[in-house]
Design a protein around this motif. Structure first.
Motif, PDB file in Angstrom:
ATOM      1  N   UNK A 104       0.604  -1.263  -0.023  1.00  0.00           N
ATOM      2  CA  UNK A 104      -0.105   0.021   0.030  1.00  0.00           C
ATOM      3  C   UNK A 104       0.934   1.345  -0.056  1.00  0.00           C
ATOM      4  N   UNK A 105       0.177   2.213  -0.498  1.00  0.00           N
ATOM      5  CA  UNK A 105       0.857   3.504  -0.482  1.00  0.00           C
ATOM      6  C   UNK A 105       0.108   4.572  -1.143  1.00  0.00           C
ATOM      7  N   UNK A 106       0.738   5.949  -1.604  1.00  0.00           N
ATOM      8  CA  UNK A 106      -0.019   6.829  -2.302  1.00  0.00           C
ATOM      9  C   UNK A 106      -0.618   6.596  -3.506  1.00  0.00           C
ATOM     10  N   UNK A 107      -0.276   5.352  -4.157  1.00  0.00           N
ATOM     11  CA  UNK A 107      -0.785   4.953  -5.429  1.00  0.00           C
ATOM     12  C   UNK A 107      -2.036   4.015  -5.379  1.00  0.00           C
ATOM     13  N   UNK A 158      -5.945  -4.424  -7.749  1.00  0.00           N
ATOM     14  CA  UNK A 158      -5.440  -3.217  -7.489  1.00  0.00           C
ATOM     15  C   UNK A 158      -6.666  -2.388  -6.867  1.00  0.00           C
ATOM     16  N   UNK A 159      -6.664  -1.564  -6.089  1.00  0.00           N
ATOM     17  CA  UNK A 159      -7.570  -0.630  -5.290  1.00  0.00           C
ATOM     18  C   UNK A 159      -6.935   0.662  -5.625  1.00  0.00           C
ATOM     19  N   UNK A 160      -7.520   1.817  -6.186  1.00  0.00           N
ATOM     20  CA  UNK A 160      -6.886   3.128  -6.525  1.00  0.00           C
ATOM     21  C   UNK A 160      -7.261   3.635  -5.034  1.00  0.00           C
ATOM     22  N   UNK A 161      -6.482   4.907  -5.097  1.00  0.00           N
ATOM     23  CA  UNK A 161      -6.915   5.949  -3.901  1.00  0.00           C
ATOM     24  C   UNK A 161      -8.021   6.567  -4.401  1.00  0.00           C
ATOM     25  N   UNK A 162      -8.681   7.230  -3.248  1.00  0.00           N
ATOM     26  CA  UNK A 162      -9.990   7.957  -3.711  1.00  0.00           C
ATOM     27  C   UNK A 162      -9.876   9.153  -4.211  1.00  0.00           C
ATOM     28  N   UNK A 163     -10.508   9.426  -5.695  1.00  0.00           N
ATOM     29  CA  UNK A 163     -10.566  10.664  -6.311  1.00  0.00           C
ATOM     30  C   UNK A 163     -11.910  11.214  -6.242  1.00  0.00           C
ATOM     31  N   UNK A 164     -12.171  12.288  -5.296  1.00  0.00           N
ATOM     32  CA  UNK A 164     -13.494  12.943  -5.387  1.00  0.00           C
ATOM     33  C   UNK A 164     -14.425  12.086  -4.958  1.00  0.00           C
ATOM     34  N   UNK A 165     -14.255  10.930  -4.012  1.00  0.00           N
ATOM     35  CA  UNK A 165     -15.404  10.116  -3.737  1.00  0.00           C
ATOM     36  C   UNK A 165     -15.429   8.918  -4.639  1.00  0.00           C
ATOM     37  N   UNK A 166     -14.529   8.486  -5.815  1.00  0.00           N
ATOM     38  CA  UNK A 166     -14.517   7.657  -6.496  1.00  0.00           C
ATOM     39  C   UNK A 166     -13.416   6.782  -6.489  1.00  0.00           C
TER      40      UNK A 166
END
Length: 195
Positions: A104-107, A158-166
């Motif tokens: 896990x990280x900022x990615x 892969x699970x992305x960080x949250x971008x504007x609730x997405x």
């Protein structure tokens, strides 16, 4: 006396090293079962002890290690068992529910191993776990209509960080059961979801 001082210095140095590491391992579990009474019109009532009413009995080990700079590595080992006799969840598998290694990280988060599918009620990466009828009417719940209990071997998620609730979730398995044949003959799993 010199030997005692050296031993004390080594012990303090070791303790300092252990205290600096921010690792954590958790042992957890759930026992899932119920006494079930069935009675059909004109028939006799039956009473039974049923296991796995809301997902099954499990025990597991979960751990993480902080790597610094916002990165961490983790593992999860989870096995199912039968509540009334203690039998293993699946013969031949030490961790039949999940066995994953993650970074896990900022990615976001990247994980490898045996895990439930994205539309499964099994596993840490499932995005669906809902039923309007709850556990009172188990067979009529959405969990038996739209959600599977599929667990895939040889997976990457892969699970992305949250971008504007997405958030974006993507999963692939090179061999749902096994990865022993030519690529085109393995049973693959593909999943892509936005939440």
């Amino acid at each position: 006396m010199k030997l005692a001082k050296t031993a004390l210095v080594l012990a303090l140095a070791s303790a300092g090293t252990m205290a600096a590491a921010e690792s954590q391992v958790t042992l957890y579990g759930t026992i899932d079962g119920a006494v079930v009474v069935n009675k059909a019109k004109g028939g006799d009532a039956t009473v039974s002890l049923d296991d796995g009413i809301a997902g099954g009995s499990v025990w597991g080990l979960e751990g993480s290690e902080d790597l610094g700079n916002g990165y961490s590595v983790g593992f999860l080992l989870e096995n199912g068992f039968t509540m009334d006799n203690g039998a293993a969840g699946e013969d031949g598998k030490a961790f039949s529910k999940q066995a994953t290694l993650s970074l896990s990280g900022n990615f976001g988060e990247l994980a490898f191993g045996r895990m439930g599918g994205l539309a499964s009620y099994e596993g840490s990466y499932s995005i669906w776990d809902a039923s309007p009828l709850g556990t009172d009417y188990l067979q009529g719940g959405l969990g038996n209509t739209f959600v599977t209990g599929q667990i895939n071997n040889n997976s990457i998620v892969y699970v992305s960080p949250e971008f504007g609730g997405l958030k974006i979730h993507a999963q692939y398995s090179n061999g749902v059961e096994e990865d022993t044949q030519k690529w085109s003959r393995n049973s693959h799993y593909y999943g892509f979801v936005a939440t």
